[in-house]
Design a protein around this motif. Structure first.
Motif, mmCIF file in Angstrom:
data_model
loop_
_atom_site.group_PDB
_atom_site.id
_atom_site.type_symbol
_atom_site.label_atom_id
_atom_site.label_comp_id
_atom_site.label_asym_id
_atom_site.label_seq_id
_atom_site.Cartn_x
_atom_site.Cartn_y
_atom_site.Cartn_z
ATOM 1 N N MET A 246 0.828 -1.187 0.000
ATOM 2 C CA MET A 246 0.000 0.000 0.000
ATOM 3 C C MET A 246 0.862 1.236 0.000
ATOM 4 S SD MET A 246 -2.843 -1.138 2.623
ATOM 5 C CE MET A 246 -1.611 -2.124 3.417
ATOM 6 N N ALA A 247 0.437 2.136 -0.851
ATOM 7 C CA ALA A 247 1.221 3.362 -0.953
ATOM 8 C C ALA A 247 0.698 4.385 0.019
ATOM 9 C CB ALA A 247 1.164 3.916 -2.370
ATOM 10 N N SER A 248 1.258 5.565 -0.064
ATOM 11 C CA SER A 248 0.832 6.619 0.833
ATOM 12 C C SER A 248 -0.471 7.224 0.384
ATOM 13 C CB SER A 248 1.887 7.727 0.881
ATOM 14 O OG SER A 248 1.382 8.837 1.540
ATOM 15 N N PRO A 249 -1.345 7.627 1.326
ATOM 16 C CA PRO A 249 -2.551 8.343 0.945
ATOM 17 C C PRO A 249 -2.218 9.705 0.392
ATOM 18 C CG PRO A 249 -2.286 8.378 3.300
ATOM 19 C CD PRO A 249 -1.252 7.433 2.759
ATOM 20 N N ASN A 250 -1.015 10.170 0.666
ATOM 21 C CA ASN A 250 -0.590 11.460 0.141
ATOM 22 C C ASN A 250 0.045 11.249 -1.222
ATOM 23 O OD1 ASN A 250 -1.372 12.526 2.569
ATOM 24 N ND2 ASN A 250 0.643 12.227 3.469
ATOM 25 N N SER A 251 -0.756 10.769 -2.172
ATOM 26 C CA SER A 251 -0.230 10.442 -3.485
ATOM 27 C C SER A 251 0.315 11.677 -4.154
ATOM 28 C CB SER A 251 -1.343 9.840 -4.352
ATOM 29 O OG SER A 251 -1.815 8.667 -3.786
ATOM 30 N N GLU A 252 1.379 11.486 -4.932
ATOM 31 C CA GLU A 252 2.024 12.624 -5.533
ATOM 32 C C GLU A 252 1.139 13.256 -6.597
ATOM 33 O OE1 GLU A 252 4.962 11.630 -8.694
ATOM 34 O OE2 GLU A 252 4.942 9.759 -7.596
ATOM 35 N N LYS A 253 1.194 14.566 -6.684
ATOM 36 C CA LYS A 253 0.490 15.302 -7.704
ATOM 37 C C LYS A 253 1.394 16.409 -8.190
ATOM 38 C CE LYS A 253 -3.738 16.301 -6.936
ATOM 39 N NZ LYS A 253 -4.906 16.888 -6.305
ATOM 40 N N GLY A 254 1.198 16.846 -9.353
ATOM 41 C CA GLY A 254 2.074 17.871 -9.886
ATOM 42 C C GLY A 254 1.303 18.946 -10.610
ATOM 43 N N ARG A 255 1.938 20.054 -10.842
ATOM 44 C CA ARG A 255 1.346 21.151 -11.558
ATOM 45 C C ARG A 255 2.032 21.249 -12.907
ATOM 46 N NH1 ARG A 255 1.307 25.765 -7.739
ATOM 47 N NH2 ARG A 255 -0.443 24.607 -6.893
ATOM 48 N N VAL A 256 1.283 21.194 -13.973
ATOM 49 C CA VAL A 256 1.834 21.115 -15.309
ATOM 50 C C VAL A 256 1.821 22.483 -15.968
ATOM 51 C CG1 VAL A 256 1.614 20.007 -17.553
ATOM 52 C CG2 VAL A 256 0.982 18.760 -15.491
ATOM 53 N N SER A 257 2.940 22.837 -16.564
ATOM 54 C CA SER A 257 3.021 24.118 -17.243
ATOM 55 C C SER A 257 2.342 24.022 -18.590
ATOM 56 C CB SER A 257 4.494 24.503 -17.424
ATOM 57 O OG SER A 257 5.082 23.656 -18.393
ATOM 58 N N ILE B 127 12.497 9.292 -8.944
ATOM 59 C CA ILE B 127 11.967 7.933 -8.845
ATOM 60 C C ILE B 127 10.465 7.961 -9.088
ATOM 61 C CG2 ILE B 127 11.613 5.952 -7.321
ATOM 62 C CD1 ILE B 127 14.154 6.745 -5.870
ATOM 63 N N GLY B 128 10.009 7.123 -9.992
ATOM 64 C CA GLY B 128 8.583 7.038 -10.256
ATOM 65 C C GLY B 128 7.829 6.475 -9.065
ATOM 66 N N ASN B 129 6.521 6.606 -9.097
ATOM 67 C CA ASN B 129 5.685 6.141 -8.002
ATOM 68 C C ASN B 129 5.643 4.612 -7.969
ATOM 69 O OD1 ASN B 129 3.782 5.766 -6.040
ATOM 70 N ND2 ASN B 129 2.075 6.637 -7.176
ATOM 71 N N PRO B 130 6.186 3.972 -6.923
ATOM 72 C CA PRO B 130 6.152 2.513 -6.830
ATOM 73 C C PRO B 130 4.829 2.000 -6.286
ATOM 74 C CG PRO B 130 7.307 3.382 -4.939
ATOM 75 C CD PRO B 130 6.925 4.579 -5.793
ATOM 76 N N GLY B 131 3.908 2.919 -5.968
ATOM 77 C CA GLY B 131 2.641 2.535 -5.360
ATOM 78 C C GLY B 131 1.845 1.506 -6.137
ATOM 79 N N PRO B 132 1.604 1.711 -7.448
ATOM 80 C CA PRO B 132 0.826 0.727 -8.191
ATOM 81 C C PRO B 132 1.421 -0.674 -8.138
ATOM 82 C CG PRO B 132 0.969 2.770 -9.428
ATOM 83 C CD PRO B 132 1.881 2.915 -8.245
ATOM 84 N N TRP C 79 11.709 1.791 -2.296
ATOM 85 C CA TRP C 79 11.704 2.878 -3.274
ATOM 86 C C TRP C 79 10.946 4.100 -2.764
ATOM 87 C CZ3 TRP C 79 10.575 -0.608 -8.112
ATOM 88 C CH2 TRP C 79 11.781 -1.134 -8.566
ATOM 89 N N GLU C 80 10.045 3.873 -1.807
ATOM 90 C CA GLU C 80 9.316 5.015 -1.243
ATOM 91 C C GLU C 80 10.217 5.866 -0.350
ATOM 92 O OE1 GLU C 80 6.547 6.138 -2.003
ATOM 93 O OE2 GLU C 80 5.037 4.622 -2.401
ATOM 94 N N LEU C 81 11.252 5.264 0.231
ATOM 95 C CA LEU C 81 12.110 5.996 1.163
ATOM 96 C C LEU C 81 12.788 7.207 0.534
ATOM 97 C CD1 LEU C 81 13.705 3.090 3.218
ATOM 98 C CD2 LEU C 81 12.158 4.868 4.069
ATOM 99 N N PRO C 82 13.473 7.078 -0.628
ATOM 100 C CA PRO C 82 14.112 8.260 -1.212
ATOM 101 C C PRO C 82 13.118 9.288 -1.719
ATOM 102 C CG PRO C 82 14.314 6.381 -2.689
ATOM 103 C CD PRO C 82 13.801 5.859 -1.384
ATOM 104 N N ARG C 83 11.863 8.903 -1.853
ATOM 105 C CA ARG C 83 10.820 9.852 -2.241
ATOM 106 C C ARG C 83 10.308 10.631 -1.035
ATOM 107 N NH1 ARG C 83 7.688 9.055 -6.746
ATOM 108 N NH2 ARG C 83 5.800 9.300 -5.492
ATOM 109 N N ALA D 201 6.582 3.863 2.629
ATOM 110 C CA ALA D 201 7.733 3.019 2.924
ATOM 111 C C ALA D 201 7.429 2.064 4.075
ATOM 112 C CB ALA D 201 8.940 3.886 3.261
ATOM 113 N N THR D 202 6.794 2.585 5.118
ATOM 114 C CA THR D 202 6.494 1.764 6.294
ATOM 115 C C THR D 202 5.439 0.713 5.981
ATOM 116 O OG1 THR D 202 6.966 3.691 7.703
ATOM 117 C CG2 THR D 202 5.852 1.825 8.721
ATOM 118 N N ALA D 203 4.377 1.117 5.282
ATOM 119 C CA ALA D 203 3.282 0.189 4.991
ATOM 120 C C ALA D 203 3.712 -0.908 4.028
ATOM 121 C CB ALA D 203 2.092 0.957 4.421
#
Length: 231
Positions: free
Chosen positions: A1-12, A42-47, A94-98, A104-106
Motif C-alpha cells: 500500500m502506498a501513501s494516501p498522500n499520493s504525488e500530484k504535480g502542476r503542469v506548465s 523515482i517514479g511512483n512505486p505505489g501501483p 523505493w518510497e524511502l528516497p521519495r 515506505a512503512t506500509a
C-alpha cells in the motif's frame, strides 16, 4: 500500500516541462492527466506494491471462502514470497528516497508479513512440525494475526479523515484480520469465510487504488479514478 498522500504535480503550458509541487501531495486526488515529476527522479512505486498486495490477498481470500471447494491455501505460498512479500518490500524501499514515510512503512511491513506468512507453510521451515497440539498452533496463529491487526489499525490512524480510499482499504483489512484471528481462536469455518469475504473486499479496493495511481502517472491517461478526500 502506498501513501494516501499520493504525488500530484502542476503542469506548465509546455508539454515538455513538468513541475513538481509538494503542496499538491495532500489528499491523493489526481487533478491532471499530464504527469508529474518527483524531485527524487523515482517514479511512483505505489501501483506495483498495491497490485502485489491485492493479488496475493485476493488469492488467499478466495481460498478462505473455499471457492470451488478449495480448503487448503498452500498454493498462495509462492505469491506470498515473491509478490506480496518481495515486490511489496522493494516498493517500500523505493518510497524511502521519495520521502514517503507512510508508503515506505506500509509496503515494507506488509511485504514482511507476507514473507513471514509464507515461511510458516514451507515444510523445510519446521514451524508447523514444532506444534504437536493443533490447539496450540491455532492459538499461535491467532496471536500472529492479532499483531497484524494492531499494525493495520496504526496505519489506519494515519489516513482516517484524510483519504477515503485508503480509509476504506485499511478498515476492510482490519476487519479481515480480526475475523481470521477470531477464526483461529474459535476454530470456526464460518468466521474464516467471513475473513475471506472482507479480504476479497480489501483486494478489490487495493486494485482500484493501484489503477488510480497508475493512471495518474501516465501523461495522457484516458480516465482518472478519484481516491477521495475528507473535507
Amino acid at each position: 500500500m502506498a501513501s494516501p498522500n499520493s504525488e500530484k504535480g502542476r503542469v506548465s503550458t509546455s508539454n515538455t516541462h513538468r513541475e513538481y509541487d509538494p503542496d499538491l501531495e495532500q489528499g491523493g486526488v489526481i487533478s491532471t492527466s499530464e504527469g508529474r515529476a518527483h524531485p527524487s527522479g523515482i517514479g511512483n512505486p505505489g501501483p506495483m506494491g498495491l497490485f502485489a498486495f491485492a493479488s496475493t490477498t485476493f488469492i488467499l481470500s478466495m481460498y478462505n471462502v473455499q471457492t470451488r471447494g478449495i480448503a487448503h491455501s498452500n498454493v498462495v505460498v509462492g505469491m506470498a514470497i515473491f509478490a506480496g512479500g518481495l515486490t511489496q518490500f522493494i516498493a517500500g524501499m523505493w518510497e524511502l528516497p521519495r520521502g514517503n514515510v507512510f508508503g515506505a512503512t506500509a509496503f515494507s511491513s506488509y511485504g514482511a508479513f507476507w514473507m513471514s506468512y509464507a515461511t510458516i507453510f514451507i515444510p523445510s521451515s519446521g514451524i508447523l512440525d514444532a506444534y504437536s497440539d493443533p490447539d496450540e498452533l491455532a492459538s499461535a496463529l491467532g496471536i500472529y494475526l492479532v499483531t497484524w491487526l494492531m499494525v493495520t489499525l496504526f496505519f489506519l490512524l494515519a489516513v482516517i479523515r484524510k483519504n477515503v480510499a485508503y480509509t476504506l482499504l485499511l478498515s476492510a483489512l482490519s476487519i479481515a484480520f480480526a475475523c481470521l484471528a477470531a477464526a483461529q481462536f474459535s476454530q470456526s469455518v464460518m468466521v474464516t469465510k467471513a475473513g475471506g469475504v472482507f479480504g476479497i473486499i480489501t483486494a478489490l479496493i487495493a486494485y482500484y487504488i493501484g489503477v488510480s495511481e497508475m493512471l495518474a502517472a501516465e501523461r495522457r491517461a484516458i480516465v482518472t479514478l478519484p481516491l477521495g478526500v475528507w473535507r
